[in-house]
Design a protein around this motif. Structure first.
Motif, PDB file in Angstrom:
ATOM      1  N   THR A  91       0.833  -1.198   0.000  1.00 14.63           N
ATOM      2  CA  THR A  91       0.000   0.000   0.000  1.00 14.63           C
ATOM      3  C   THR A  91       0.875   1.257   0.000  1.00 14.63           C
ATOM      4  OG1 THR A  91      -0.268  -0.040   2.413  1.00 14.63           O
ATOM      5  CG2 THR A  91      -1.972  -1.117   1.110  1.00 14.63           C
ATOM      6  N   LEU A 110       0.926   3.890  -3.068  1.00 14.96           N
ATOM      7  CA  LEU A 110       0.724   5.319  -2.818  1.00 14.96           C
ATOM      8  C   LEU A 110       1.855   6.136  -3.441  1.00 14.96           C
ATOM      9  CD1 LEU A 110      -0.680   7.742  -1.526  1.00 14.96           C
ATOM     10  CD2 LEU A 110       0.560   7.207   0.586  1.00 14.96           C
ATOM     11  N   SER A 133      -3.573  -1.823  -5.491  1.00 15.09           N
ATOM     12  CA  SER A 133      -4.932  -1.333  -5.255  1.00 15.09           C
ATOM     13  C   SER A 133      -5.134  -0.145  -6.185  1.00 15.09           C
ATOM     14  CB  SER A 133      -5.107  -0.901  -3.798  1.00 15.09           C
ATOM     15  OG  SER A 133      -6.264  -0.091  -3.677  1.00 15.09           O
ATOM     16  N   ARG A 153      -6.380   3.026  -4.434  1.00 17.67           N
ATOM     17  CA  ARG A 153      -5.302   3.726  -3.728  1.00 17.67           C
ATOM     18  C   ARG A 153      -4.377   4.426  -4.714  1.00 17.67           C
ATOM     19  NH1 ARG A 153      -4.153   4.139   1.136  1.00 17.67           N
ATOM     20  NH2 ARG A 153      -2.113   4.580   1.959  1.00 17.67           N
ATOM     21  N   LEU A 160      -8.044   7.710  -1.089  1.00 15.02           N
ATOM     22  CA  LEU A 160      -7.047   7.087  -0.213  1.00 15.02           C
ATOM     23  C   LEU A 160      -7.703   6.577   1.069  1.00 15.02           C
ATOM     24  CD1 LEU A 160      -4.056   9.543  -0.668  1.00 15.02           C
ATOM     25  CD2 LEU A 160      -4.215   7.174  -1.485  1.00 15.02           C
ATOM     26  N   SER A 206      -9.659   3.488   0.309  1.00 17.72           N
ATOM     27  CA  SER A 206      -8.835   2.303   0.025  1.00 17.72           C
ATOM     28  C   SER A 206      -8.136   1.750   1.266  1.00 17.72           C
ATOM     29  CB  SER A 206      -7.789   2.619  -1.037  1.00 17.72           C
ATOM     30  OG  SER A 206      -6.772   3.434  -0.503  1.00 17.72           O
ATOM     31  N   SER A 207      -8.141   2.516   2.363  1.00 15.55           N
ATOM     32  CA  SER A 207      -7.429   2.046   3.556  1.00 15.55           C
ATOM     33  C   SER A 207      -8.282   1.136   4.437  1.00 15.55           C
ATOM     34  CB  SER A 207      -6.921   3.232   4.373  1.00 15.55           C
ATOM     35  OG  SER A 207      -8.014   3.979   4.867  1.00 15.55           O
ATOM     36  N   GLU A 238     -10.342  -3.478   1.059  1.00 20.62           N
ATOM     37  CA  GLU A 238      -9.510  -3.095  -0.079  1.00 20.62           C
ATOM     38  C   GLU A 238      -9.268  -4.288  -0.998  1.00 20.62           C
ATOM     39  OE1 GLU A 238      -5.354  -0.735  -0.833  1.00 20.62           O
ATOM     40  OE2 GLU A 238      -5.822  -1.461   1.151  1.00 20.62           O
TER      41      GLU A 238
END
Length: 159
Positions: A14, A18, A87, A90, A147, A150-151, A155
């Motif tokens: 993740t 990001l 993801s 994300r 964001l 997606s956390s 996910e």
């Protein structure tokens, strides 16, 4: 089992996803800015406080920066995707946050505080500044929303 064979956890993916999105977003926003406003419309150069030649050279460095950020983001994207840790929600959140942050930095720091250039050299710059900075804030808000979305535990990682 050697350290080489240990799989990184999802948190590692993740973070890399990001960073991939942020770098790609920064590079994409810089590339669009440089292509549209510097080259096609010729509204300004990266550095307008000197000769046109210096402005063009500064645009070349700016263009190189945008490509380094874009390519770096794509390399990270390919790596995370190859490891089945991507993801897309994300990643898109990172892209929008990075693009918006770059544009807001450009609009406030480079345009106003440092005075490197303006969006356009016209009598009433306020409408241009408002559109530039409000669109940056909207990208950041949308990116942060993605964001946060997606956390969560739901996910989905794509191969």
């Amino acid at each position: 089992m050697s350290a080489k064979h240990i799989q990184p956890n999802r948190h590692h993916y993740t973070k890399r996803t990001l960073w991939s999105g942020l770098l790609f977003g920064i590079g994409l926003a810089a590339f669009i800015d440089e292509t549209i406003f510097h080259q096609l419309l010729r509204w300004h150069h990266f550095y307008d406080q000197s000769t046109t030649d210096v402005g063009l050279i500064s645009d070349g460095f700016f263009h190189a920066f945008s490509w380094f950020a874009t390519i770096g983001g794509l390399f990270l994207f390919a790596d995370v995707r190859r490891r089945n840790g991507l993801s897309l929600t994300r990643w898109w959140g990172g892209v929008l946050t990075g693009a918006g942050a770059f544009q807001l930095y450009d609009g406030i720091i480079q345009h106003k505080l440092m005075g490197l250039h303006q969006i356009r050299y016209v009598e009433n710059i306020l409408p241009y500044d408002l559109v530039w900075n409000i669109s940056a804030v909207l990208m950041i808000i949308t990116g942060v929303f993605l964001l946060k979305r997606s956390s969560g535990k739901g996910e989905i990682f794509h191969a």
